[in-house]
Design an enzyme around this catalytic site. Structure first.
Site, short mmCIF file in Angstrom:
data_model
loop_
_atom_site.label_atom_id
_atom_site.label_comp_id
_atom_site.label_asym_id
_atom_site.label_seq_id
_atom_site.Cartn_x
_atom_site.Cartn_y
_atom_site.Cartn_z
N CYS A 1 -17.41 -9.20 3.85
CA CYS A 1 -16.37 -7.91 3.56
C CYS A 1 -15.27 -7.99 2.73
CB CYS A 1 -16.05 -7.36 5.09
SG CYS A 1 -17.47 -7.16 6.21
N CYS B 1 0.93 -1.14 -0.02
CA CYS B 1 -0.07 -0.04 0.08
C CYS B 1 0.82 1.34 -0.02
CB CYS B 1 -0.92 -0.13 1.37
SG CYS B 1 -1.98 1.51 1.36
N CYS C 1 -20.31 -6.24 1.77
CA CYS C 1 -19.62 -4.76 2.05
C CYS C 1 -18.18 -4.49 1.36
CB CYS C 1 -19.41 -4.66 3.73
SG CYS C 1 -18.74 -3.00 4.25
N CYS D 1 0.12 4.97 7.00
CA CYS D 1 -0.82 4.72 8.16
C CYS D 1 0.28 3.85 9.32
CB CYS D 1 -1.98 3.89 8.13
SG CYS D 1 -2.94 4.72 6.77
N ARG E 1 -19.33 -3.64 16.44
CA ARG E 1 -18.68 -4.98 15.90
C ARG E 1 -17.35 -5.10 16.78
NH1 ARG E 1 -18.01 -4.97 10.19
NH2 ARG E 1 -20.25 -5.19 10.47
N CYS F 1 -20.37 2.03 7.46
CA CYS F 1 -19.79 1.40 8.52
C CYS F 1 -18.30 1.99 8.64
CB CYS F 1 -19.32 -0.20 8.04
SG CYS F 1 -18.24 -0.88 9.11
N CYS G 1 -0.57 0.11 10.43
CA CYS G 1 -0.90 -1.00 9.30
C CYS G 1 0.33 -1.97 8.74
CB CYS G 1 -1.40 -0.11 8.27
SG CYS G 1 -2.08 -1.38 6.90
#
Length: 404
Positions: free
Chosen positions: A109, A65, A142, A69, A272, A202, A72
């Site tokens: 998801c 990626c 999702c 972040c 969740r 979400c 991550c």
């Protein structure tokens, strides 16, 4: 306790607690923990009974990626030894999803690492959604693909997506300590785009980077204002090879207080329990079912969870039941406000260990966002449980059967 009685009554009326009350929940001593769980559990049962919704993650594209972040394992510069692979083909993703549905998952998801999808990526994911829907009538899908461009949410909705996940992760005031490659406002804009397109929003948070109680309350109140249908709560998984590998700031008791606070602030929303539950709650996971009404089944994006059958046994042993496909997740007053499984328009999304679901909101420095962490928490210095952080080596992107 008067505080807990007040919060329970407010939750039954869908009345927002004050910031001071939310902060007080996080400051309760361990001796009062069962009282906290009982009070928040009363609110959970009012709106969701004893049902537990199961969700299943499919990592469509892992690693590499370009975003930075800090929490991550898939970030730019990550040295975490995770699986790295490019886009799964629609039939591969559909096959992976089938394992979760067979295990009892009501929602699939679909997650992909990256800043956001190209139009070609949206086409690819749309084909995957269509393939899953053809094989599994009634399953919710999702998508969690990062920042959306104009029109992309509508295209996903047209392809059959029910929801879109994009987490705020931490408070606006500390967001710049997590990443420099996008902003908190970018994330809020993507959630608004999903809602405007009729997708169920979400959006959740990550705890455990050394943030203060005030930071946690800030992000949860911001989520309440954003009004998603689902709020995933992740607990940082400190992957070796990431800037936050040394951030072991959570105890099981701390996690339960955070979940209770979220339930009091978001009483009628799908809360969740997401990434990091096995690492930080450990043997106290069943208590969390009295606070949340949704979990992920089996493995996460780049880390392994406990066995899917163990999840099912835990739910049954704790006196709860798996939510059936024909049951509407949200209370009627929220479900009737939209046309999907949620309020505005739908229902929820992924939350595991990446894509704003990995595990946290964080900062590159030792103490993390909000260095004024309350003194009551500074005494809690749990030993690092690196033995509980297991990198995923099965399921999507491998030749081994998934855990579901």
């Amino acid at each position: 306790m008067d505080l807990l009685n007040t919060l329970a009554e407010k939750g039954l009326r869908r009345e927002l607690p004050t910031r001071e009350e939310a902060l007080a929940v996080l400051a309760t001593p361990d001796d009062d923990l069962l009282d906290v769980v009982a009070a928040a559990g009363k609110v959970r049962r009012q709106w969701f009974g004893r049902r537990v919704k199961l969700n299943y993650l499919v990592n469509l594209k892992s690693g590499l990626c370009p975003e930075d972040c800090s929490y991550c394992s898939q970030r730019l510069g990550s040295k975490a030894e995770i699986l790295k692979y490019t886009w799964l083909k629609p039939d591969e993703a559909s096959k992976a999803a089938a394992a979760g549905v067979a295990g009892g998952a009501k929602r699939v998801c679909l997650v992909a690492s990256g800043r956001g999808p190209t139009d070609r990526d949206v086409d690819r994911v749309s084909q995957t959604i269509e393939a899953i829907k053809e094989q599994h009538e009634g399953v919710e899908v999702c998508a969690c693909l990062g920042l959306l461009s104009d029109g992309q949410a509508g295209r996903l909705r047209s392809a059959g997506a029910d929801a879109y996940n994009h987490n705020l992760n931490t408070s606006e005031g500390t967001y710049g300590e997590i990443t420099t490659t996008h902003t908190y406002a970018d994330r809020v804009d993507t959630v608004h785009q999903a809602q405007a397109a009729g997708l169920s929003a979400c959006s959740g948070l990550i705890a455990g980077m050394g943030e203060s109680d005030s930071d946690l309350v800030d992000v949860v109140f911001a989520l309440r204002e954003l009004d998603p249908d689902s709020v995933p709560v992740n607990f940082l998984i400190p992957f070796e090879g990431t800037p936050l590998a040394k951030e072991w700031n959570l105890t099981p008791q701390r996690c339960l207080r955070i979940l209770a606070m979220v339930r009091f602030v978001c009483p009628d929303v799908e809360v969740r329990l997401a990434g990091g539950r096995e690492v930080h709650l450990r043997s106290m996971q069943p208590l969390a079912l009295h606070l949340v009404n949704s979990i992920f089944l089996g493995d996460y994006l780049t880390s392994e969870g406990q066995a899917g059958q163990t999840d099912l046994d835990m739910i049954a042993d704790a006196g709860f039941e798996v939510e059936g496909a024909g049951t509407t997740t949200l209370p009627r007053h929220r479900a009737d406000a939209g046309d999907g499984c949620g309020s505005h328009s739908g229902g929820c999304g992924p939350q595991s260990d990446a894509c704003g679901s990995h595990s946290g909101a964080c900062a590159p420095c030792g103490q993390g966002p909000g260095a004024e962490t309350d003194a009551v928490e500074s005494a809690e210095v749990p030993a690092a449980r690196t033995d509980l952080v297991s990198v995923r080596r099965r399921g999507a992107g491998t030749d081994l059967a998934p855990n579901a």
